[in-house]
Design an enzyme around this catalytic site. Structure first.
Site, PDB file in Angstrom:
ATOM      1  N   CYS A 230      32.873  48.116  30.238  1.00  0.00           N
ATOM      2  CA  CYS A 230      33.699  48.451  31.646  1.00  0.00           C
ATOM      3  C   CYS A 230      33.496  49.785  32.598  1.00  0.00           C
ATOM      4  O   CYS A 230      31.709  49.945  32.435  1.00  0.00           O
ATOM      5  CB  CYS A 230      34.687  49.695  31.260  1.00  0.00           C
ATOM      6  SG  CYS A 230      36.052  48.584  30.563  1.00  0.00           S
TER       7      CYS A 230
ATOM      8  N   ARG B 291      36.490  45.624  34.863  1.00  0.00           N
ATOM      9  CA  ARG B 291      37.111  45.638  33.449  1.00  0.00           C
ATOM     10  C   ARG B 291      36.972  44.834  32.193  1.00  0.00           C
ATOM     11  O   ARG B 291      36.858  44.033  32.842  1.00  0.00           O
ATOM     12  CB  ARG B 291      39.134  45.747  32.895  1.00  0.00           C
ATOM     13  CG  ARG B 291      40.019  45.683  31.325  1.00  0.00           C
ATOM     14  CD  ARG B 291      41.076  45.263  31.697  1.00  0.00           C
ATOM     15  NE  ARG B 291      41.203  46.311  30.308  1.00  0.00           N
ATOM     16  CZ  ARG B 291      42.893  45.433  29.910  1.00  0.00           C
ATOM     17  NH1 ARG B 291      43.771  45.197  31.004  1.00  0.00           N
ATOM     18  NH2 ARG B 291      43.220  46.201  27.729  1.00  0.00           N
TER      19      ARG B 291
ATOM     20  N   GLU C 204      36.098  53.612  24.941  1.00  0.00           N
ATOM     21  CA  GLU C 204      37.038  53.492  23.937  1.00  0.00           C
ATOM     22  C   GLU C 204      37.372  55.021  22.803  1.00  0.00           C
ATOM     23  O   GLU C 204      36.731  55.825  22.622  1.00  0.00           O
ATOM     24  CB  GLU C 204      36.414  52.719  23.020  1.00  0.00           C
ATOM     25  CG  GLU C 204      37.304  52.142  21.927  1.00  0.00           C
ATOM     26  CD  GLU C 204      37.577  50.998  20.882  1.00  0.00           C
ATOM     27  OE1 GLU C 204      38.512  51.058  19.874  1.00  0.00           O
ATOM     28  OE2 GLU C 204      36.340  50.120  21.389  1.00  0.00           O
TER      29      GLU C 204
END
Length: 279
Positions: A2, A47, A75
């Site tokens: 990302c 993304r 994450e």
């Protein structure tokens, strides 16, 4: 992986953010979008879908109340545990760690950082207060570069995007000299380019009324001291338990997972532990 990017100030516009996102499109080929308040703020996101592959988890991600807008790279490994902690107060419309992160910030503010187990850099815009909050993970796994001239704050996951966003490319001679002479990369907040800083690992920033404040939220020495003071039992077993827990958390994904081996002791140990978990 990302990518995130944004401009806060009068230079915020669609053309600039799209150019910045195009420059770092290799970071996230699955979806690209932006949030714009013309000449005030624009937030963009590239993304790479890992958790909750649905379009509901696309970014920029807007809170249910409509006041908070998040762009996030990384994450949150313990997002399921945090979701359980928050679900009595918040209605979740996705299965993503993105939504958990945003609700965690709404609930706990800057103190949510101490609850996060993960690698991340993110930025959250508060529409009502016209303020930005941005943070970087404990060890700086995920990048956050920015430039601020007291009127425009521009940030991105890659320096190339800042140049495309209008920052002049001027070498920082002091950092280059230290690198060639001593192998030093400069201070934790420096880069090789004038006018471009990086948010240091374990720090967060706030921006409001053109006032930029930067603070440290993670203190490595203090954390290690607490662990040492409260440690009891067999050290080898304790470390093994920590490694197994870390592995299990990182195996949370909605896509196939790969593992890179360097041939060293660390990656070989992790692979052996993974093999034990899968038997």
């Amino acid at each position: 992986m990302c990518g995130i990017a944004g401009i806060i100030g009068y230079r915020a516009n669609r053309g600039s953010i799209m150019q910045m996102l195009e420059t770092q499109k290799h970071r996230g080929p699955d979806f690209v979008d932006y949030y714009l308040e013309e000449n005030t703020i624009v937030l963009g996101h590239n993304r790479l879908s890992i958790i909750d592959l649905s379009s509901n988890a696309n970014q920029p991600f807007i809170s249910d109340c409509g006041n908070y807008i998040l762009v996030f790279n990384g994450e949150i490994y313990n997002y399921l545990e945090l979701r359980n902690e928050l679900q009595s107060k918040y209605t979740f419309k996705t299965q993503s760690d993105t939504e958990v992160l945003l609700n965690a910030f709404i609930e706990w503010g800057e103190h949510c950082l101490n609850k996060l187990n993960g690698m991340f850099s993110f930025a959250i815009w508060n529409k009502r207060e016209q303020s930005l909050f941005a943070a970087r993970d404990r060890f700086g796994v995920k990048p956050f570069y920015y430039s601020f001239d007291s009127t425009n704050f521009i940030f991105a996951s890659e320096i190339n995007s800042l140049w495309i966003g209008g920052i002049t490319k001027i070498p920082n001679d002091k950092v280059w000299l230290n690198y060639f002479a001593e192998g030093s990369y400069g201070m934790p907040d420096e880069t090789f380019w004038m006018g471009i800083q990086q948010l240091s690992a374990g720090y967060f920033l706030t921006l409001k009324n053109n006032s930029l404040q930067i603070r440290e939220w993670y203190h490595f020495e203090e954390r290690i001291a607490k662990l040492t003071n409260h440690f009891e039992g067999n050290e080898e077993e304790y470390i093994t338990q920590l490694l197994v827990k870390a592995i299990n958390l990182r195996f949370r994904a909605d896509v196939p997972i790969g593992f890179n081996l360097s041939g060293g002791l660390d990656s070989s140990t992790l692979l052996a532990l993974i093999d034990q978990q899968n038997r």
